[in-house]
Enzyme design. Sequence first.
Site, PDB file in Angstrom:
ATOM      1  N   GLN A  70      72.343  93.031  -2.142  1.00 59.32           N
ATOM      2  CA  GLN A  70      72.386  93.839  -3.359  1.00 59.32           C
ATOM      3  C   GLN A  70      71.667  93.092  -4.477  1.00 59.32           C
ATOM      4  O   GLN A  70      72.013  91.968  -4.805  1.00 59.32           O
ATOM      5  CB  GLN A  70      73.835  94.120  -3.746  1.00 59.32           C
ATOM      6  CG  GLN A  70      74.059  94.752  -5.091  1.00 59.32           C
ATOM      7  CD  GLN A  70      73.402  96.109  -5.229  1.00 59.32           C
ATOM      8  OE1 GLN A  70      72.423  96.263  -5.963  1.00 59.32           O
ATOM      9  NE2 GLN A  70      73.925  97.106  -4.529  1.00 59.32           N
ATOM     10  N   GLY A 120      55.507  95.057   1.505  1.00 60.29           N
ATOM     11  CA  GLY A 120      56.092  96.393   1.480  1.00 60.29           C
ATOM     12  C   GLY A 120      55.707  97.095   0.194  1.00 60.29           C
ATOM     13  O   GLY A 120      56.454  97.925  -0.318  1.00 60.29           O
ATOM     14  N   LYS A 143      66.821 105.614   4.175  1.00 65.91           N
ATOM     15  CA  LYS A 143      67.591 104.399   4.457  1.00 65.91           C
ATOM     16  C   LYS A 143      68.295 104.573   5.793  1.00 65.91           C
ATOM     17  O   LYS A 143      69.212 105.378   5.934  1.00 65.91           O
ATOM     18  CB  LYS A 143      68.607 104.104   3.346  1.00 65.91           C
ATOM     19  CG  LYS A 143      69.406 102.814   3.606  1.00 65.91           C
ATOM     20  CD  LYS A 143      70.243 102.424   2.409  1.00 65.91           C
ATOM     21  CE  LYS A 143      71.132 101.235   2.717  1.00 65.91           C
ATOM     22  NZ  LYS A 143      70.381 100.038   3.169  1.00 65.91           N
ATOM     23  N   THR A 197      65.163  93.159   1.473  1.00 61.50           N
ATOM     24  CA  THR A 197      65.307  94.052   2.618  1.00 61.50           C
ATOM     25  C   THR A 197      66.660  93.834   3.286  1.00 61.50           C
ATOM     26  O   THR A 197      67.057  92.697   3.521  1.00 61.50           O
ATOM     27  CB  THR A 197      64.189  93.802   3.649  1.00 61.50           C
ATOM     28  OG1 THR A 197      62.930  93.749   2.983  1.00 61.50           O
ATOM     29  CG2 THR A 197      64.166  94.898   4.700  1.00 61.50           C
ATOM     30  N   THR A 198      67.351  94.906   3.582  1.00 59.88           N
ATOM     31  CA  THR A 198      68.634  94.802   4.276  1.00 59.88           C
ATOM     32  C   THR A 198      68.414  94.959   5.777  1.00 59.88           C
ATOM     33  O   THR A 198      67.324  95.274   6.233  1.00 59.88           O
ATOM     34  CB  THR A 198      69.613  95.884   3.787  1.00 59.88           C
ATOM     35  OG1 THR A 198      69.037  97.179   4.004  1.00 59.88           O
ATOM     36  CG2 THR A 198      69.901  95.719   2.309  1.00 59.88           C
ATOM     37  N   HIS A 228      72.993 107.411   0.510  1.00 57.96           N
ATOM     38  CA  HIS A 228      71.675 106.906   0.128  1.00 57.96           C
ATOM     39  C   HIS A 228      70.614 107.930   0.524  1.00 57.96           C
ATOM     40  O   HIS A 228      70.879 108.845   1.305  1.00 57.96           O
ATOM     41  CB  HIS A 228      71.358 105.579   0.827  1.00 57.96           C
ATOM     42  CG  HIS A 228      72.120 104.406   0.298  1.00 57.96           C
ATOM     43  ND1 HIS A 228      73.444 104.186   0.608  1.00 57.96           N
ATOM     44  CD2 HIS A 228      71.746 103.376  -0.510  1.00 57.96           C
ATOM     45  CE1 HIS A 228      73.862 103.075   0.009  1.00 57.96           C
ATOM     46  NE2 HIS A 228      72.848 102.569  -0.675  1.00 57.96           N
TER      47      HIS A 228
END
Length: 349
Positions: free
Chosen positions: A198, A81, A236, A174-175, A232
């Site tokens: 986080q 990424g 996002k 990455t979430t 955000h």
Amino acid sequence: MAANGLMAASSVFLHRPVHPHFSFSSRTNQMVPLGFKGRVSFIGNVKRCFPVVLSMGKSETFEEAGNSVAPGNGISIMVNGCSGKMGKAVIKAADSAGVNIVPTSFGSVEEAGQTVEVCGKEILVHGPTEREKVLSSVFEKYPELIVVDYTIPSAVNDNAELYGKVGVPFVMGTTGGDRTRLYKTVEESKIYAVISPQMGKQVVAFLAAMEIMSEQFPGAFAGYSLEVMESHQASKLDASGTAKAVISCFQKLGVSYDMDQIQLIRDPKQQIEVVGVPEEHVSGHAFHLYHLTSPDKTVSFEFQHNVCGRSIYAEGTVDAVLFLAKKIRSKAEKRIYNMIDVLREGNMR
């Protein structure tokens, strides 16, 4: 706190409401109505504030633990990424720390074959079809390789399966994705990994304090109502993983709340005029507000943490890389670690 164009603020306040229908805007100190759906309440000047202090056990230091890893000490990272803003921020932070940047990255089909230049380094982006072959080759060339993942939510699970198959340790920033499946995949692969919703160290410390409070005082907020707002950048797509983690703590404290009640603010105009996000940070910020109210409306609590920029996450990611390298060299248990583990290690750059 301000560093490299970054402003971060974390606060925990107990206060009496200034007015039952208004709260101060963080930037203007003008009162903002709370009755509308997207209501936010970033406090400017509240007179009656009492800090909540929680303590943790003594952290183990790198000197006590041994096998310390100095920045750049033979570690190589591959940032997947790398064309994104977080990927670039991590590369810059890692380069400043002396960590070797592998000139290879994974991206989308559209990005395949492109070259991304960061910190004077040219990084070749490979598409999905050749990932396993490329990763195996890179891991063979760089035996102390650690992958850093800042891709997209829809790629989380497939990427984790690939890292497990090849056996390469990784840091997942990455979430999103299927988190239950993610943890199951990594546990079954028996590899080293740091996974955290986080990466900002100071915000993680706040999360740890919330965990301690929820464990020591379960049910303390039973009957309280909760409102959660997070803002955000528009890019996002998913709800904040940090907000979900904090909400989980409130649930342990006795608060009834569904994750789909989180107020997501992604409109730049509202972010600037209502939330108080500085205009220059609309494209990169993370503002969170949690407002608790007693059943009879006579007591309220607010918890907030606001971050502008990405440096806090990039620096935390590099610390996670150094932490993982130390675990690998000391032949520690192969398992999933998180940023609280990184904090407890006691070596904050």
